[in-house]
Design a protein around this motif. Structure first.
Motif, PDB file in Angstrom:
ATOM      1  N   UNK A   1       0.828  -1.208   0.000  1.00  0.00           N
ATOM      2  CA  UNK A   1       0.000   0.000   0.000  1.00  0.00           C
ATOM      3  C   UNK A   1       0.867   1.265   0.000  1.00  0.00           C
ATOM      4  N   UNK A   2       1.904   1.265   0.865  1.00  0.00           N
ATOM      5  CA  UNK A   2       2.768   2.438   0.954  1.00  0.00           C
ATOM      6  C   UNK A   2       3.490   2.697  -0.370  1.00  0.00           C
ATOM      7  N   UNK A   3       3.842   1.616  -1.078  1.00  0.00           N
ATOM      8  CA  UNK A   3       4.523   1.768  -2.363  1.00  0.00           C
ATOM      9  C   UNK A   3       3.605   2.432  -3.381  1.00  0.00           C
ATOM     10  N   UNK A   4       2.342   2.016  -3.405  1.00  0.00           N
ATOM     11  CA  UNK A   4       1.373   2.594  -4.337  1.00  0.00           C
ATOM     12  C   UNK A   4       1.160   4.075  -4.031  1.00  0.00           C
ATOM     13  N   UNK A   5       1.071   4.415  -2.748  1.00  0.00           N
ATOM     14  CA  UNK A   5       0.888   5.815  -2.356  1.00  0.00           C
ATOM     15  C   UNK A   5       2.083   6.651  -2.787  1.00  0.00           C
ATOM     16  N   UNK A   6       3.288   6.130  -2.539  1.00  0.00           N
ATOM     17  CA  UNK A   6       4.495   6.865  -2.910  1.00  0.00           C
ATOM     18  C   UNK A   6       4.583   7.057  -4.425  1.00  0.00           C
ATOM     19  N   UNK A   7       4.295   5.994  -5.185  1.00  0.00           N
ATOM     20  CA  UNK A   7       4.344   6.097  -6.643  1.00  0.00           C
ATOM     21  C   UNK A   7       3.287   7.072  -7.159  1.00  0.00           C
ATOM     22  N   UNK A   8       2.119   7.056  -6.522  1.00  0.00           N
ATOM     23  CA  UNK A   8       1.050   7.967  -6.933  1.00  0.00           C
ATOM     24  C   UNK A   8       1.437   9.417  -6.688  1.00  0.00           C
ATOM     25  N   UNK A   9       1.962   9.709  -5.506  1.00  0.00           N
ATOM     26  CA  UNK A   9       2.341  11.087  -5.194  1.00  0.00           C
ATOM     27  C   UNK A   9       3.522  11.551  -6.053  1.00  0.00           C
ATOM     28  N   UNK A  10       4.470  10.633  -6.290  1.00  0.00           N
ATOM     29  CA  UNK A  10       5.599  10.982  -7.154  1.00  0.00           C
ATOM     30  C   UNK A  10       5.131  11.209  -8.587  1.00  0.00           C
ATOM     31  N   UNK A 142       3.441   5.797   3.790  1.00  0.00           N
ATOM     32  CA  UNK A 142       4.523   6.146   2.861  1.00  0.00           C
ATOM     33  C   UNK A 142       5.152   7.474   3.264  1.00  0.00           C
ATOM     34  N   UNK A 143       6.451   7.593   3.035  1.00  0.00           N
ATOM     35  CA  UNK A 143       7.162   8.846   3.266  1.00  0.00           C
ATOM     36  C   UNK A 143       7.281   9.584   1.932  1.00  0.00           C
ATOM     37  N   UNK A 144       6.482  10.636   1.771  1.00  0.00           N
ATOM     38  CA  UNK A 144       6.380  11.352   0.501  1.00  0.00           C
ATOM     39  C   UNK A 144       7.205  12.636   0.565  1.00  0.00           C
ATOM     40  N   UNK A 145       8.041  12.908  -0.443  1.00  0.00           N
ATOM     41  CA  UNK A 145       8.801  14.163  -0.462  1.00  0.00           C
ATOM     42  C   UNK A 145       7.883  15.383  -0.479  1.00  0.00           C
ATOM     43  N   UNK A 146       8.212  16.364   0.334  1.00  0.00           N
ATOM     44  CA  UNK A 146       7.382  17.563   0.447  1.00  0.00           C
ATOM     45  C   UNK A 146       7.327  18.333  -0.870  1.00  0.00           C
TER      46      UNK A 146
END
Length: 295
Positions: A1-10, A142-146
């Motif tokens: 799940x965290x990977x999908x969130x990170x890829x989505x935000x990126x 997920x840790x998303x870049x600001x």
């Protein structure tokens, strides 16, 4: 799940960057029928202007807080001035000669990166961004870049501003009328040339802003950055319908997400191929792009 969130935000951040480049390109083509191959050069100018100012060469500017905002403002202003100069000196004399116009903008698009390489070298330069924008925040594990949020916010503001300019301002209406019947608008005492220069300035401003904020995304600037991003900007413009700013927004999101997910779940580099395949398939089904309309 965290990977999908990170890829989505990126992917959304990358899509926002593509939109900042493609929106100006789409605006200039849709309203002026000018295919500006020097648009990537305007992005590079904005990126290097911001990098130069944020590195401490401009009094009051710097890598943090208000100093970085001033650096972004400076880089955007330099890119806007370059766009106005490009329209006045290169594009305006060639409005009735589209073939020469394309060749001239291609030449400028090749000359500017060479000039930047000659001044600052061809190696990438580390982009001095604020520490607050170099961190991450937690979202659904997920840790998303600001800085992804900064790009998305900037893209939303630009989209709303362009829509308001085209539909609610006198200048926007004059430009659209000038495209439809330039002789009639001129007969009414309106200088269409100034309106066209304004459109070019807006397009260059947005591209330069994309270059300034693109330094946050990539962490560096280099002379060829604008040229490589211009390729994807053209893909966005064609996918979203030539001349449609709203279509460019939708296409930017789709292409950014496809590129990120394809790069992660397949071999590295296949994201670029996936975007091209998507474009080819779309044009077979909808030759006029996603929206098939202007604005």
């Amino acid at each position: 799940m965290s990977t999908v969130v990170l890829l989505t935000m990126t992917g959304l951040g990358l899509g926002a960057l593509y939109f900042l480049i493609a929106s100006g390109l789409s605006l200039i083509f849709g309203l002026m029928d000018v295919l500006n191959f020097a648009h990537g050069a305007l992005l590079s100018i904005g990126a290097y202007g911001t990098w130069w100012a944020a590195s401490g060469h401009l009094p009051g500017a710097g890598p943090g807080g208000a100093g970085f905002a001033l650096a972004v403002l400076f880089g955007t202003a330099v890119g806007t001035a370059a766009a106005v100069l490009l329209e006045l000196a290169v594009v305006r004399p060639l409005y009735t000669r589209p073939r020469e116009q394309v060749l001239a903008t291609v030449g400028v698009g090749l000359a500017v990166p060479a000039l930047l390489s000659g001044i600052w070298g061809s190696d990438a330069r580390t982009f001095p961004g604020p520490k607050a924008l170099s961190g991450t925040f937690g979202l659904l594990g997920a840790q998303v870049p600001v800085n992804r949020l900064v790009l998305v916010a900037a893209a939303v503001v630009v989209l709303v501003a362009l829509r308001l300019f085209l539909g609610r301002t006198r200048h926007g209406l004059v430009v659209r009328a000038g495209v439809e019947d330039r002789a009639m608008v001129t007969a009414l005492g309106i200088d269409v040339r100034k309106a066209f220069t304004l459109v070019f300035a807006i397009g260059g401003c947005v591209a330069a802003l994309g270059g300034a904020l693109g330094g946050l995304y990539f962490g560096s600037v280099d002379p060829r950055q604008g040229t490589s991003l211009l390729i994807f900007a053209f893909v966005v413009v064609v996918t979203g319908s030539m001349g449609s700013v709203s279509g460019a927004a939708v296409a930017s999101v789709v292409i950014g997400l496809v590129q990120q997910f394809a790069n992660y779940y397949t071999a590295a580099g296949l994201g670029d191929l996936a975007v091209v395949v998507l474009l080819a398939a779309l044009l077979l089904v909808r030759p006029r792009g996603l929206t098939g309309r202007l604005a």
